[in-house]
Structures are given as structure tokens and as C-alpha cells.
Enzyme design. Sequence first.
Site, PDB file in Angstrom:
ATOM      1  N   ASP A   1       0.863  -1.179   0.000  1.00 57.27           N
ATOM      2  CA  ASP A   1       0.000   0.000   0.000  1.00 57.27           C
ATOM      3  C   ASP A   1       0.907   1.239   0.000  1.00 57.27           C
ATOM      4  O   ASP A   1       1.410   1.642  -1.047  1.00 57.27           O
ATOM      5  CB  ASP A   1      -0.904  -0.101   1.231  1.00 57.27           C
ATOM      6  CG  ASP A   1      -1.935   0.997   1.322  1.00 57.27           C
ATOM      7  OD1 ASP A   1      -2.208   1.643   0.310  1.00 57.27           O
ATOM      8  OD2 ASP A   1      -2.490   1.206   2.415  1.00 57.27           O
TER       9      ASP A   1
ATOM     10  N   VAL B   1      -9.646  -3.237   0.108  1.00 61.80           N
ATOM     11  CA  VAL B   1     -10.089  -4.561  -0.343  1.00 61.80           C
ATOM     12  C   VAL B   1      -9.970  -5.596   0.767  1.00 61.80           C
ATOM     13  O   VAL B   1      -9.183  -5.444   1.712  1.00 61.80           O
ATOM     14  CB  VAL B   1      -9.278  -5.030  -1.572  1.00 61.80           C
ATOM     15  CG1 VAL B   1      -9.568  -4.169  -2.786  1.00 61.80           C
ATOM     16  CG2 VAL B   1      -7.788  -5.040  -1.270  1.00 61.80           C
TER      17      VAL B   1
END
Length: 180
Positions: free
Chosen positions: A105, A155
Site C-alpha cells: 500500500d 479490499v
Amino acid sequence: MSEFSNPNLEVLISSEEIQQRIKQLGAEVARDYAGLNPLLIGVLKGACIFLSDLMRAAEIPLGLEFMAISSYGASMRTSGEVRILKDLDVAIEGRHILVVEDIVDTGLTLSYLLANLKSRGAASVKLAALLDKFDRREKEVPIDYLGFKIPDKFVVGYGLDFAERYRNLPFIAVVKNPEA
Ligand code: IMP
């Protein structure tokens, strides 16, 4: 109702797509590490499902270790410092290391971890990640084996959780309403 057909989830990557991609990645890992007896290091907890599929798709002798690291603490955002909650049980000097992670990320966790492993004298340190949320990168992290690039959305599934839920989904999904 089955958790797998929860209407609050929108499927982003199907189970079939994931399995197909991991087979390809496993074949690449097997080819690149033939004769090197690599040590796969899974980052708990999110990487466990990807790791277990990837290692079975890589048909070569290899070793397995786990690490747990804290992420997303307020201090980490500013310093990039990551706390090791569970360290390796073995020395890795001279070993070929393949870190297996669920998602990259900001890259803060992985850039710390990769540097830490290199400093222990590993012969090589590479990274396999199932997902790359590239829009949010703050620290550059080379991903040697990547499953999928995804947009900047939170997600779940295939090991990834939202408040410890949804890790067991066989697909990757977006949670439509996190409050529900
Ligand atoms: P980074 O240091 O920002 O790259 O954070 C990586 C960690 O954040 C991952 O190992 C996940 O545990 C968590 N994370 C980042 N994005 C998501 C997401 O969309 N869903 C679930 N967990 C995530």
C-alpha cells in the site's frame, strides 16, 4: 446467508483469476530459484493464503518462516518505523529470501522489512506480493513477483481483512458499506 455471497461485497478479482495468476508466479519462482533452496518468509496474518498457494505452485525445495509486524500505528506514519512482533526462528545469513506479502500500500512496512532482512546478511532479498495499490505509494518498493495492480480502494478477502473479518473469502472484494 453465505459470507461468500454477501451483498455488501463487490468482487474485484475472482477466485479463478487469482488461482491462474498464482500458478504463473509459482512457475516463475521455481525457475528463478532452482537449486537455491530459498527461504519464503510470510508476513502474518494477511499473506497466509497467498503464501500457501504460491509455495505449492513453486515445485522446488524451499524453506518456510513467518514474521509478524505492526503496521498502521500513528508513529509509523511519520517515522516509517515498524515494530517486529514475531521475529524469525532462524539465521538468514547467506540465504536467498523471498518475502511474501498480501498487499503493498504505502510501502512503509515492506521498505522497513526488506532493509532489515538485508542487514542480516541474506544472499538476496526479493518480494512477492499479491496486490499492488500503487496510487498510495510513499516509499518505493520493488515487487519482484506481483499478482495484480489494484485501484485505491480498501479490499478484503484471500487473507486480507476488515476488522479481522473476510480473510476466508476465496476472491478479492471491495466492501461497499464498511458501516454495515
Ligand atoms: P503499507 O505499509 O502501507 O504498504 O501497508 C501494508 C499493510 O496494510 C498490508 O500488509 C495490510 O495488512 C494493510 N492494508 C493495506 N491496504 C489494505 C486493504 O485494502 N485491505 C486490507 N488491508 C490493507
